[in-house]
Design an enzyme around this catalytic site. Sequence first.
Site, PDB file in Angstrom:
ATOM      1  N   SER A 177       0.871  -0.964   0.113  1.00  0.00           N
ATOM      2  CA  SER A 177       0.155  -0.123  -0.018  1.00  0.00           C
ATOM      3  C   SER A 177       0.989   1.112   0.099  1.00  0.00           C
ATOM      4  O   SER A 177       1.642   1.195   1.365  1.00  0.00           O
ATOM      5  CB  SER A 177      -0.687   0.160   1.593  1.00  0.00           C
ATOM      6  N   TYR A 179       2.645   4.884 -11.109  1.00  0.00           N
ATOM      7  CA  TYR A 179       3.666   5.282 -11.386  1.00  0.00           C
ATOM      8  C   TYR A 179       5.282   4.060 -10.125  1.00  0.00           C
ATOM      9  O   TYR A 179       5.585   5.077 -10.235  1.00  0.00           O
ATOM     10  CB  TYR A 179       3.098   5.772  -9.341  1.00  0.00           C
ATOM     11  N   LYS A 239     -14.529   0.343  -4.996  1.00  0.00           N
ATOM     12  CA  LYS A 239     -15.162   1.557  -5.136  1.00  0.00           C
ATOM     13  C   LYS A 239     -16.435   1.848  -5.857  1.00  0.00           C
ATOM     14  O   LYS A 239     -16.688   2.910  -5.206  1.00  0.00           O
ATOM     15  CB  LYS A 239     -13.524   1.958  -6.617  1.00  0.00           C
ATOM     16  N   ASP A 268      -8.978  10.673  -7.228  1.00  0.00           N
ATOM     17  CA  ASP A 268      -8.144  11.013  -7.806  1.00  0.00           C
ATOM     18  C   ASP A 268      -8.289  12.190  -9.381  1.00  0.00           C
ATOM     19  O   ASP A 268      -7.600  12.340  -9.209  1.00  0.00           O
ATOM     20  CB  ASP A 268      -8.432   9.612  -8.727  1.00  0.00           C
ATOM     21  N   GLY A 289       2.219   8.828 -12.141  1.00  0.00           N
ATOM     22  CA  GLY A 289       1.451   9.059 -11.595  1.00  0.00           C
ATOM     23  C   GLY A 289       1.850   9.199 -10.449  1.00  0.00           C
ATOM     24  O   GLY A 289       0.793   9.319  -9.452  1.00  0.00           O
ATOM     25  N   GLY A 315      -8.203   2.778 -22.101  1.00  0.00           N
ATOM     26  CA  GLY A 315      -8.878   2.181 -20.097  1.00  0.00           C
ATOM     27  C   GLY A 315      -9.688   2.887 -19.975  1.00  0.00           C
ATOM     28  O   GLY A 315     -10.500   4.045 -20.449  1.00  0.00           O
TER      29      GLY A 315
END
Length: 248
Positions: free
Chosen positions: A14, A210, A65, A105, A231, A128
């Site tokens: 995480s 990232y 989410k 985000d 990112g 995407g």
Amino acid sequence: MRLYGLIGYPLSHSFSAKYFAEKFELENISDADYQLFPLENISEVTSLIEHQPDLQGFNITIPYKVAILPYLDNISDASKSIGAVNCVKIERSVSGTILIGYNTDVYGFRESLEPAIKPFHSKALVLGTGGASKAVCYTLHELGIKYTMVSRTGNKESILNYSQLTEEIISDNLLIINTTPVGTFPEIDKCPDIPYQFLTKEHLLFDLIYNPAETKFLRLAREASATIFNGSKMLELQAEKSWEIWNG
Ligand code: NAP
């Protein structure tokens, strides 16, 4: 102790836990903790909130989410449009507990993209069509940038297939955003299937990934003299925005 955390499943690595641990240390915040709460099923969120009375807010990652939505009492306008929440604020009072959902985000992406865009970045390709793609498209719409989504299963004018990406389309869309996980560690030799040979120095390529800091997508763009962004900044900004929401 003020408690915050991350729900998702599984939760092995995480970024957020590491980020908040470092933040608390750097900023001498000694009365706060950020913990990982792996939930095998989203329905466990109710007992988590009940059994953790110090929990004041949490982030949400894959695969909850969208699944978190029915558990919320209120959601921000952006979350409503996107249909996904990655940050929840818990408001506890004698009359009950209220959960409010946000999508940070959107903030992270907007704040990291906006300083880099030039007036000619008026049309974009979004690679995407998953959760992050929805936050990106929402932001582009807010910024007045026209976008076309690209999907492995696209077959119409509004959603293209990778095989439809011609020189003309690449020249016409000077902003290209990768919202797919293709190229993420350890599969660093992979990249989205776009014709990189048509990129120019006017192009701006943004990768939400990232890790690694420079994906193959970004390396090929850099080699074509395009401007590139990864990112990392977005990730930090969305975490800071969550902190602001919980403590605002
Ligand atoms: P997601 O919901 O699983 O969506 C990813 C999308 O990518 C899919 O809908 C799919 O679209 C496409 N895709 C998946 N596998 C693919 C493959 N092998 N080849 C080509 N396309 C593929 O995931 P997400 O939550 O949107 O996250 C996507 C990426 O963004 C992840 O790498 C995540 O770490 C990153 N992210 C970064 C930040 C940040 O702050 N930097 C924030 C959020 C997410 P099609 O089926 O339409 O092709």
